[in-house]
Design an enzyme around this catalytic site. Structure first.
Site, mmCIF file in Angstrom:
data_model
loop_
_atom_site.group_PDB
_atom_site.id
_atom_site.type_symbol
_atom_site.label_atom_id
_atom_site.label_comp_id
_atom_site.label_asym_id
_atom_site.label_seq_id
_atom_site.Cartn_x
_atom_site.Cartn_y
_atom_site.Cartn_z
ATOM 1 C CB CYS A 1 -14.513 4.332 -14.149
ATOM 2 S SG CYS A 1 -15.246 5.970 -13.994
ATOM 3 C CB CYS B 1 -19.756 4.040 -20.369
ATOM 4 S SG CYS B 1 -18.838 5.495 -19.804
ATOM 5 C CB CYS C 1 -19.510 0.974 -16.374
ATOM 6 S SG CYS C 1 -19.493 1.594 -14.669
ATOM 7 C CB CYS D 1 -22.896 6.641 -14.251
ATOM 8 S SG CYS D 1 -21.465 7.746 -14.413
ATOM 9 C CD GLU E 1 -2.859 -1.034 -0.151
ATOM 10 O OE1 GLU E 1 -2.943 0.042 -0.770
ATOM 11 O OE2 GLU E 1 -3.411 -2.084 -0.523
#
Length: 380
Positions: free
Chosen positions: A214, A221, A224, A230, A64
DNA sequence: AAGCCGTGGTC
DNA sequence: TGACCAAGGCT
Protein backbone atom coordinates in the site's frame (compact mmCIF):
# COMPACT_ATOMS: atom_id res chain seq x y z
CA UNK A 1 -27.47 16.60 15.65
CA UNK A 2 -27.28 13.09 14.25
CA UNK A 3 -24.46 10.61 14.70
CA UNK A 4 -22.09 11.91 11.99
CA UNK A 5 -19.41 9.33 12.44
CA UNK A 6 -21.73 6.41 11.77
CA UNK A 7 -22.84 7.88 8.51
CA UNK A 8 -19.36 8.91 7.39
CA UNK A 9 -17.36 5.76 7.79
CA UNK A 10 -17.85 2.08 8.31
CA UNK A 11 -17.37 0.50 11.68
CA UNK A 12 -14.82 -2.24 11.06
CA UNK A 13 -14.77 -3.63 14.60
CA UNK A 14 -16.86 -6.64 13.61
CA UNK A 15 -14.53 -7.29 10.67
CA UNK A 16 -11.36 -6.93 12.74
CA UNK A 17 -10.76 -10.66 13.28
CA UNK A 18 -11.10 -11.37 9.57
CA UNK A 19 -8.89 -8.44 8.65
CA UNK A 20 -6.21 -9.55 11.09
CA UNK A 21 -6.37 -13.11 9.85
CA UNK A 22 -5.95 -12.13 6.22
CA UNK A 23 -3.21 -9.60 6.99
CA UNK A 24 -1.19 -12.04 9.08
CA UNK A 25 -1.60 -14.80 6.49
CA UNK A 26 -0.18 -12.40 3.89
CA UNK A 27 2.61 -11.31 6.22
CA UNK A 28 3.73 -14.87 7.01
CA UNK A 29 4.64 -15.21 3.34
CA UNK A 30 5.43 -11.68 2.12
CA UNK A 31 6.36 -9.73 5.27
CA UNK A 32 9.80 -8.28 5.87
CA UNK A 33 10.75 -11.04 8.31
CA UNK A 34 14.46 -10.92 7.59
CA UNK A 35 17.11 -10.52 10.31
CA UNK A 36 19.22 -8.70 7.74
CA UNK A 37 16.51 -6.00 7.50
CA UNK A 38 15.34 -5.64 11.12
CA UNK A 39 17.90 -7.34 13.37
CA UNK A 40 16.35 -5.85 16.52
CA UNK A 41 13.17 -7.82 15.85
CA UNK A 42 14.86 -11.21 16.20
CA UNK A 43 15.92 -13.41 19.11
CA UNK A 44 19.59 -13.91 19.90
CA UNK A 45 19.53 -17.19 18.02
CA UNK A 46 18.07 -15.53 14.95
CA UNK A 47 14.41 -16.55 15.19
CA UNK A 48 11.29 -14.44 14.97
CA UNK A 49 10.10 -14.40 18.60
CA UNK A 50 7.21 -16.51 19.85
CA UNK A 51 4.37 -14.52 21.45
CA UNK A 52 5.67 -15.11 24.99
CA UNK A 53 9.29 -14.24 24.15
CA UNK A 54 10.86 -10.85 24.81
CA UNK A 55 13.35 -8.95 22.72
CA UNK A 56 16.29 -6.75 23.67
CA UNK A 57 14.43 -3.55 24.52
CA UNK A 58 17.52 -1.37 24.18
CA UNK A 59 17.86 -2.52 20.59
CA UNK A 60 14.16 -1.89 19.91
CA UNK A 61 14.27 1.55 21.50
CA UNK A 62 17.30 2.73 19.49
CA UNK A 63 15.79 1.37 16.27
CA UNK A 64 12.38 2.96 16.83
CA UNK A 65 13.88 6.39 17.49
CA UNK A 66 16.10 6.15 14.42
CA UNK A 67 13.09 5.07 12.38
CA UNK A 68 11.13 8.23 13.17
CA UNK A 69 10.54 9.84 9.76
CA UNK A 70 13.42 7.77 8.40
CA UNK A 71 13.31 4.77 6.10
CA UNK A 72 14.35 1.29 7.19
CA UNK A 73 17.06 1.09 4.55
CA UNK A 74 18.67 4.31 5.75
CA UNK A 75 18.49 3.35 9.42
CA UNK A 76 20.05 -0.10 9.25
CA UNK A 77 23.75 0.86 8.90
CA UNK A 78 23.37 3.57 11.54
CA UNK A 79 21.74 1.11 13.95
CA UNK A 80 24.51 -1.42 13.44
CA UNK A 81 27.23 1.14 14.02
CA UNK A 82 25.40 2.53 17.02
CA UNK A 83 24.96 -0.82 18.77
CA UNK A 84 28.64 -1.55 18.28
CA UNK A 85 29.71 1.72 19.89
CA UNK A 86 26.95 1.86 22.56
CA UNK A 87 26.11 -1.80 23.27
CA UNK A 88 24.54 -1.07 26.66
CA UNK A 89 22.47 1.74 28.11
CA UNK A 90 25.33 2.44 30.52
CA UNK A 91 27.71 2.92 27.61
CA UNK A 92 25.30 5.37 26.03
CA UNK A 93 24.64 7.21 29.28
CA UNK A 94 28.35 7.50 30.02
CA UNK A 95 29.23 8.76 26.54
CA UNK A 96 29.60 12.46 25.87
CA UNK A 97 26.93 14.24 23.88
CA UNK A 98 29.68 14.99 21.36
CA UNK A 99 30.30 11.28 20.79
CA UNK A 100 26.58 10.67 20.50
CA UNK A 101 26.13 13.41 17.89
CA UNK A 102 29.12 12.16 15.92
CA UNK A 103 27.52 8.72 15.77
CA UNK A 104 24.23 10.28 14.62
CA UNK A 105 25.86 12.52 12.01
CA UNK A 106 23.98 12.35 8.68
CA UNK A 107 20.75 10.84 10.03
CA UNK A 108 18.96 14.17 10.41
CA UNK A 109 16.54 15.50 13.03
CA UNK A 110 19.42 15.90 15.42
CA UNK A 111 17.34 16.57 18.51
CA UNK A 112 16.66 12.84 18.45
CA UNK A 113 20.29 12.17 19.35
CA UNK A 114 20.25 14.67 22.20
CA UNK A 115 16.99 13.23 23.61
CA UNK A 116 18.23 9.66 23.21
CA UNK A 117 21.24 10.57 25.30
CA UNK A 118 19.08 12.25 27.95
CA UNK A 119 16.69 9.29 28.08
CA UNK A 120 19.64 6.89 28.46
CA UNK A 121 20.78 8.72 31.54
CA UNK A 122 17.34 8.23 33.10
CA UNK A 123 17.04 4.60 32.04
CA UNK A 124 20.49 3.83 33.41
CA UNK A 125 19.25 4.78 36.88
CA UNK A 126 16.74 2.04 37.53
CA UNK A 127 14.54 -0.72 36.14
CA UNK A 128 13.21 -0.19 32.65
CA UNK A 129 9.53 0.75 32.37
CA UNK A 130 7.01 -1.69 30.94
CA UNK A 131 4.04 0.64 30.50
CA UNK A 132 3.05 3.11 27.82
CA UNK A 133 2.91 6.23 29.99
CA UNK A 134 6.37 5.74 31.47
CA UNK A 135 7.91 5.31 28.05
CA UNK A 136 6.04 8.34 26.74
CA UNK A 137 7.47 10.31 29.64
CA UNK A 138 10.98 9.84 28.28
CA UNK A 139 12.36 12.54 25.96
CA UNK A 140 11.92 11.85 22.25
CA UNK A 141 9.34 9.11 22.72
CA UNK A 142 5.73 9.68 21.69
CA UNK A 143 2.82 7.32 21.51
CA UNK A 144 3.83 5.56 18.30
CA UNK A 145 7.43 4.99 19.38
CA UNK A 146 6.36 3.80 22.83
CA UNK A 147 3.74 1.50 21.32
CA UNK A 148 6.29 0.10 18.88
CA UNK A 149 8.88 -0.54 21.57
CA UNK A 150 6.41 -2.31 23.87
CA UNK A 151 4.61 -4.30 21.21
CA UNK A 152 7.90 -5.33 19.61
CA UNK A 153 9.77 -5.96 22.84
CA UNK A 154 7.07 -7.56 24.99
CA UNK A 155 4.23 -8.29 22.57
CA UNK A 156 2.18 -5.72 24.51
CA UNK A 157 -1.29 -5.01 23.00
CA UNK A 158 -0.59 -1.41 21.98
CA UNK A 159 -1.51 0.21 18.70
CA UNK A 160 0.76 2.39 16.56
CA UNK A 161 0.06 5.19 14.10
CA UNK A 162 2.93 5.92 11.77
CA UNK A 163 2.91 7.11 8.19
CA UNK A 164 2.34 3.60 6.82
CA UNK A 165 -0.60 2.91 9.12
CA UNK A 166 -2.17 6.30 8.40
CA UNK A 167 -2.01 5.66 4.67
CA UNK A 168 -3.44 2.15 4.92
CA UNK A 169 -6.28 3.29 7.19
CA UNK A 170 -7.04 6.35 5.09
CA UNK A 171 -7.46 4.11 2.06
CA UNK A 172 -9.32 1.38 3.87
CA UNK A 173 -11.94 3.96 4.89
CA UNK A 174 -11.50 6.29 1.91
CA UNK A 175 -11.36 8.98 4.55
CA UNK A 176 -12.23 12.40 3.10
CA UNK A 177 -9.87 14.55 5.20
CA UNK A 178 -6.10 14.64 5.89
CA UNK A 179 -5.14 12.26 8.73
CA UNK A 180 -3.11 14.96 10.47
CA UNK A 181 -6.32 16.72 11.45
CA UNK A 182 -7.98 13.63 12.87
CA UNK A 183 -5.50 11.89 15.10
CA UNK A 184 -8.14 10.68 17.55
CA UNK A 185 -10.14 8.92 14.85
CA UNK A 186 -7.11 7.26 13.28
CA UNK A 187 -5.85 6.06 16.65
CA UNK A 188 -9.26 4.52 17.29
CA UNK A 189 -9.12 2.70 13.97
CA UNK A 190 -5.64 1.40 14.68
CA UNK A 191 -6.77 0.15 18.11
CA UNK A 192 -9.92 -1.46 16.76
CA UNK A 193 -7.96 -3.44 14.19
CA UNK A 194 -5.06 -4.46 16.45
CA UNK A 195 -5.02 -8.20 17.04
CA UNK A 196 -4.91 -8.57 20.86
CA UNK A 197 -3.49 -12.08 20.53
CA UNK A 198 -0.58 -11.08 18.26
CA UNK A 199 0.07 -7.33 18.64
CA UNK A 200 3.77 -7.63 17.75
CA UNK A 201 3.10 -9.48 14.51
CA UNK A 202 0.06 -7.38 13.67
CA UNK A 203 1.86 -4.05 14.00
CA UNK A 204 4.80 -5.30 11.98
CA UNK A 205 2.46 -6.69 9.34
CA UNK A 206 0.54 -3.44 9.08
CA UNK A 207 3.73 -1.44 8.58
CA UNK A 208 5.10 -3.97 6.09
CA UNK A 209 1.86 -3.77 4.15
CA UNK A 210 2.09 0.00 3.97
CA UNK A 211 5.77 -0.04 3.04
CA UNK A 212 5.66 -2.73 0.37
CA UNK A 213 2.09 -3.00 -1.01
CA UNK A 214 0.00 0.00 0.00
CA UNK A 215 2.70 2.42 -1.13
CA UNK A 216 2.15 6.15 -1.76
CA UNK A 217 2.67 6.15 -5.55
CA UNK A 218 1.95 2.75 -7.06
CA UNK A 219 -0.02 0.59 -4.63
CA UNK A 220 0.01 -3.07 -5.59
CA UNK A 221 -3.67 -3.71 -4.88
CA UNK A 222 -3.56 -7.04 -6.67
CA UNK A 223 -1.40 -8.41 -3.87
CA UNK A 224 -3.23 -6.72 -0.99
CA UNK A 225 -4.92 -8.96 1.60
CA UNK A 226 -7.37 -6.15 2.37
CA UNK A 227 -8.50 -5.46 -1.17
CA UNK A 228 -11.85 -7.16 -0.43
CA UNK A 229 -12.88 -4.40 1.97
CA UNK A 230 -10.80 -1.39 0.89
CA UNK A 231 -13.00 1.62 0.11
CA UNK A 232 -10.24 3.35 -1.83
CA UNK A 233 -9.78 0.30 -4.06
CA UNK A 234 -13.51 0.15 -4.58
CA UNK A 235 -13.47 3.81 -5.58
CA UNK A 236 -11.03 2.97 -8.37
CA UNK A 237 -8.00 5.14 -7.59
CA UNK A 238 -6.40 4.40 -4.21
CA UNK A 239 -3.71 7.05 -4.73
CA UNK A 240 -6.33 9.73 -4.09
CA UNK A 241 -5.90 8.76 -0.43
CA UNK A 242 -4.76 9.86 2.02
CA UNK A 243 -6.06 13.35 1.35
CA UNK A 244 -3.42 16.01 1.81
CA UNK A 245 -3.42 19.73 2.44
CA UNK A 246 -1.96 21.88 -0.31
CA UNK A 247 1.79 22.13 0.35
CA UNK A 248 3.12 25.57 1.15
CA UNK A 249 6.03 26.80 -0.98
CA UNK A 250 9.34 26.62 0.82
CA UNK A 251 11.02 29.94 1.55
CA UNK A 252 14.34 30.42 -0.22
CA UNK A 253 17.35 32.16 1.28
CA UNK A 254 20.96 32.74 0.27
CA UNK A 255 23.51 32.11 2.99
CA UNK A 256 27.01 33.54 2.82
CA UNK A 257 29.54 31.20 4.42
CA UNK A 258 33.16 31.89 5.30
CA UNK A 259 35.81 29.18 5.49
CA UNK A 260 38.31 31.22 7.42
CA UNK A 261 41.95 30.21 7.49
CA UNK A 262 44.61 31.72 9.73
CA UNK A 263 48.37 31.96 9.22
CA UNK A 264 48.88 28.43 10.61
CA UNK A 265 46.44 26.93 8.13
CA UNK A 266 43.79 26.28 10.78
CA UNK A 267 40.08 26.60 9.97
CA UNK A 268 37.45 28.38 12.03
CA UNK A 269 34.33 26.41 13.03
CA UNK A 270 31.52 27.08 15.48
CA UNK A 271 29.03 24.89 17.29
CA UNK A 272 25.36 25.78 16.80
CA UNK A 273 23.03 26.25 19.74
CA UNK A 274 21.32 23.07 20.99
CA UNK A 275 17.82 24.22 20.08
CA UNK A 276 16.60 24.79 16.56
CA UNK A 277 17.84 23.76 13.13
CA UNK A 278 20.86 21.41 13.22
CA UNK A 279 21.10 21.97 16.97
CA UNK A 280 24.49 21.19 18.47
CA UNK A 281 26.23 20.51 15.17
CA UNK A 282 29.41 22.24 14.03
CA UNK A 283 29.54 24.44 10.96
CA UNK A 284 31.47 27.05 9.06
CA UNK A 285 30.17 30.44 10.15
CA UNK A 286 27.89 32.56 8.00
CA UNK A 287 24.39 33.93 7.67
CA UNK A 288 21.57 35.24 5.51
CA UNK A 289 22.31 37.64 2.71
CA UNK A 290 20.34 40.86 3.08
CA UNK A 291 18.51 42.57 0.18
CA UNK A 292 20.90 44.51 -2.01
CA UNK A 293 23.95 43.15 -0.24
CA UNK A 294 26.84 41.50 -2.07
CA UNK A 295 27.75 38.02 -0.90
CA UNK A 296 31.22 39.21 0.07
CA UNK A 297 29.76 41.97 2.21
CA UNK A 298 27.34 39.51 3.74
CA UNK A 299 30.15 37.20 4.84
CA UNK A 300 32.20 40.07 6.24
CA UNK A 301 29.17 41.37 8.18
CA UNK A 302 28.07 38.00 9.54
CA UNK A 303 31.50 37.07 10.83
CA UNK A 304 31.85 40.48 12.43
CA UNK A 305 28.42 40.18 14.09
CA UNK A 306 28.58 36.54 15.16
CA UNK A 307 32.26 36.10 15.94
CA UNK A 308 33.61 39.63 16.38
CA UNK A 309 36.36 39.11 13.83
CA UNK A 310 37.58 40.93 10.75
CA UNK A 311 38.34 38.83 7.71
CA UNK A 312 39.14 39.39 4.06
CA UNK A 313 37.06 37.48 1.58
CA UNK A 314 39.03 35.55 -1.05
CA UNK A 315 38.06 33.01 -3.70
CA UNK A 316 34.74 31.20 -4.00
CA UNK A 317 35.06 27.63 -2.73
CA UNK A 318 31.69 26.14 -3.68
CA UNK A 319 28.02 27.00 -4.06
CA UNK A 320 25.39 24.44 -3.16
CA UNK A 321 21.64 24.30 -2.85
CA UNK A 322 20.18 22.38 0.03
CA UNK A 323 16.54 21.65 0.84
CA UNK A 324 15.44 21.21 4.43
CA UNK A 325 11.96 20.13 5.42
CA UNK A 326 10.71 23.70 5.74
CA UNK A 327 13.07 25.90 3.71
CA UNK A 328 15.54 25.93 0.85
CA UNK A 329 18.96 27.46 1.21
CA UNK A 330 21.73 28.33 -1.21
CA UNK A 331 25.12 28.30 0.48
CA UNK A 332 27.69 30.49 -1.21
CA UNK A 333 30.99 29.56 0.37
CA UNK A 334 34.15 31.66 0.15
CA UNK A 335 37.66 31.03 1.37
CA UNK A 336 38.61 33.86 3.73
CA UNK A 337 41.73 35.06 5.51
CA UNK A 338 41.61 35.98 9.18
CA UNK A 339 42.70 39.58 9.74
CA UNK A 340 42.01 40.52 13.33
CA UNK A 341 39.95 39.79 16.44
CA UNK A 342 39.78 36.79 18.74
CA UNK A 343 36.71 34.74 17.66
CA UNK A 344 33.89 34.88 20.23
CA UNK A 345 30.82 32.59 20.43
CA UNK A 346 28.40 35.54 20.20
CA UNK A 347 25.70 33.49 18.43
CA UNK A 348 26.93 29.95 19.04
CA UNK A 349 28.01 27.59 21.84
CA UNK A 350 31.69 27.55 21.06
CA UNK A 351 34.20 28.57 18.44
CA UNK A 352 37.38 26.72 17.58
CA UNK A 353 40.41 26.87 15.28
CA UNK A 354 41.16 23.38 14.00
CA UNK A 355 43.48 21.85 11.44
CA UNK A 356 41.62 20.51 8.39
CA UNK A 357 42.65 16.99 9.43
CA UNK A 358 40.71 17.32 12.68
CA UNK A 359 37.38 18.09 11.01
CA UNK A 360 36.43 14.40 11.09
CA UNK A 361 36.14 14.52 14.86
CA UNK A 362 33.25 17.01 14.80
CA UNK A 363 29.65 16.36 13.77
CA UNK A 364 28.71 18.45 10.73
CA UNK A 365 25.43 18.75 8.78
CA UNK A 366 25.28 17.18 5.33
CA UNK A 367 25.69 20.50 3.51
CA UNK A 368 28.84 21.27 5.49
CA UNK A 369 30.28 17.84 4.68
CA UNK A 370 30.26 18.89 1.03
CA UNK A 371 32.04 22.11 1.92
CA UNK A 372 34.70 20.11 3.76
CA UNK A 373 35.17 17.94 0.70
CA UNK A 374 35.64 21.03 -1.45
CA UNK A 375 38.09 22.46 1.07
CA UNK A 376 40.20 19.28 1.00
CA UNK A 377 40.25 19.41 -2.79
CA UNK A 378 41.36 23.04 -2.78
CA UNK A 379 44.15 22.40 -0.27
CA UNK A 380 45.55 19.50 -2.28
C1' DA B 1 -2.66 23.31 16.62
C1' DA B 2 0.14 24.22 13.25
C1' DG B 3 4.98 24.99 12.42
C1' DC B 4 9.53 23.45 13.22
C1' DC B 5 12.84 19.86 12.59
C1' DG B 6 17.19 16.61 7.97
C1' DT B 7 18.36 13.58 4.86
C1' DG B 8 18.14 10.40 1.17
C1' DG B 9 15.14 7.27 -1.72
C1' DT B 10 12.22 7.30 -5.45
C1' DC B 11 9.68 8.44 -9.60
C1' DT C 1 14.40 16.86 -11.66
C1' DG C 2 11.84 18.83 -8.54
C1' DA C 3 8.49 17.11 -5.49
C1' DC C 4 6.82 13.94 -2.42
C1' DC C 5 7.64 11.12 1.34
C1' DA C 6 9.55 8.32 5.14
C1' DA C 7 8.44 3.24 11.63
C1' DG C 8 7.07 11.28 14.53
C1' DG C 9 7.95 14.35 18.49
C1' DC C 10 7.85 18.74 20.51
C1' DT C 11 6.16 23.26 21.37
Amino acid sequence: MGQRSGAEHRDLSALAPELSQSLLAWWEIHGRKDPALKPWMFTKDGRWPEPHEHLNVLECWIAEVMLQQTQLKVVLPYWQGWMKVFPTVDALAAASLEQVRLQWQGLGYYSRARRLHAAAQRLAQGPWPRDLDSWMGLPGIGRTTAGSILSSGFNAPLAILDGNVKRVLARLHAHPRPPAREQVLFWQWSEVLLDPARPRDFNQALMDLGATVCTPRNPDCGRCPWQFCCAAYAAGDPTRWPMTDAPKPLPFQVIGVGVVLNAEGHVLIDQRLDEGLLGGLWEFPGGKQEPGESIEACIERELKEELGIVISVGEELITLDHAYSHKKLRFVVYLCAWVSGDPQPLASQQVRWVSPDQLDTFAFPAANAKMIEALRRSIN
